[in-house]
Design an enzyme around this catalytic site. Structure first.
Site, short mmCIF file in Angstrom:
data_model
loop_
_atom_site.label_atom_id
_atom_site.label_comp_id
_atom_site.label_asym_id
_atom_site.label_seq_id
_atom_site.Cartn_x
_atom_site.Cartn_y
_atom_site.Cartn_z
N CYS A 152 0.81 -1.22 0.00
CA CYS A 152 0.00 0.00 0.00
C CYS A 152 0.85 1.27 0.00
CB CYS A 152 -0.91 0.01 1.23
SG CYS A 152 -0.02 0.07 2.81
N ASN A 153 2.18 1.14 0.03
CA ASN A 153 3.04 2.30 0.20
C ASN A 153 2.69 3.45 -0.73
OD1 ASN A 153 4.26 -0.36 0.57
ND2 ASN A 153 5.98 0.72 1.48
#
Length: 350
Positions: free
Chosen positions: A84-85
């Site tokens: 999800c960075n």
């Protein structure tokens, strides 16, 4: 026959715990571990120890970009909480233009390769807004193109009795040739549940010899700062003396030195480190221990996280709440078993 589960980007096992503990009273619809992959070695060791201790060889420590999936065993179900960075509101939200944004495609590849009966994909709520919404639309189209009818939804886990305000997009897909429709489980059964962070952390008391329960050494300055911050306040909303204020220009992230409100669910447990982001106790001038953080993520106290304190903190912060995953998997099981359950309309249009 039980569903055999493969998992990419498996993390420390929050999704897997929910899967193998999901139970609708019919073993024919049980979910069993088949294989898993993650790029972080400590994370893989945590998963092995807690999810599949008798078959550690089924957890593959490898970078997905160079990992050969062709040799993996067949699966009936796939789970992938793709990184999800590049979609998180905490980061730069580079979306598809980031290093991690395109990694969901390996999940699509696995769907095309194994054609499981169903899948679960998970990411942060910010996914919908990345690249002006184009990234989410593209991901949805590619998942459909792999041959699946999908139901995306923004799950607010605190509504399901989880002691944490954690909002995640979870997409359930069922293969097109299977004439079943998944529905989002209702949160009505959890309306009266005490999901305050105080209850989660204190009831029952954490044993003195609990795993992963080391205290963080707080500097005298941090202790003094916390003593001026009331429950629910952060470093910017508290009335701090001049010498204890943070010299920050620009964005002021609300979680910086934020103390929990004991009577409410915790704010989101994250994997990021440093700079006052550790989640702070409502009464004691200190950060939470990793075991306390794990309780907010509904991991059982017997769950042993492998690695140093910062590695463990990251693992816990990146996980899906165990009990939240279990609720969703049980809805999938009931769908396949033809068992009615309370449901609500999905909050995201395809």
């Amino acid at each position: 026959m039980p569903f055999s589960l493969g998992e990419l980007f498996c993390g420390p096992g929050g999704i897997a715990w929910g899967a193998i503990n999901a139970d609708i009273g019919n073993p024919e619809y049980a979910i069993v571990h088949q294989w898993a992959n993650d790029y972080d070695e400590d994370t893989c060791n945590t998963y092995r120890e807690n999810i599949c201790p008798d078959h550690p060889e089924t957890v593959y420590h490898a970078d997905i970009r160079t990992f050969n999936m062709e040799h993996l065993a067949p699966i009936d179900a796939l789970a992938f909480g793709f990184p999800c960075n590049d979609y998180s509101v905490v980061g730069e939200q580079r979306g598809m233009d980031g290093v991690f944004g395109p990694l969901y495609r390996y999940g699509v590849h696995a769907l095309e390769l194994f054609q499981p009966q169903w899948f679960l994909a998970e990411n942060v709520g910010g996914l919908r807004n990345a690249n002006d919404g184009r990234a989410f639309k593209q991901i949805i189209e590619e998942l459909k193109g792999a041959g699946y009818h999908i139901v995306p939804n923004l799950y607010k886990f605190e509504k399901y009795g989880i002691p944490q305000a954690r909002h995640r997009i979870i997409i359930i897909g069922i293969r097109n040739d299977i004439d079943l429709e998944y529905r989002v489980p209702s949160f009505a059964p959890y309306a009266g549940v005490d999901n305050s962070c105080r209850t989660a952390i204190e009831v029952p008391p954490i044993p003195p010899d609990a795993l992963n329960n080391e205290l963080t050494r707080q500097s005298p300055t941090v202790v003094r700062r916390l003593e001026h911050i009331l429950p629910g306040q952060n470093a910017f909303t508290a009335d701090l003396p001049e010498e204890l204020r943070l010299n920050v220009n620009g964005a002021r992230i609300s979680q910086i030195y934020k103390r929990l409100d004991p009577d409410r669910p915790a704010y989101t447990v994250t994997g990021s480190g440093g700079g006052g982001t550790h989640i702070y106790h409502w009464a004691e001038p200190r950060a939470l221990t990793n075991r306390e953080r794990a309780r907010l993520q509904t991991f059982p106290d017997t769950y042993h996280f492998v690695g140093g304190k910062e590695s463990v903190r990251k693992q816990i912060g990146m996980a899906v709440p165990c009990r939240g995953a279990k609720i969703i998997f049980e809805a999938v099981q009931r769908t396949f078993a033809g068992i009615d359950y309370e449901w609500v309309p999905a909050t995201i249009e395809e």
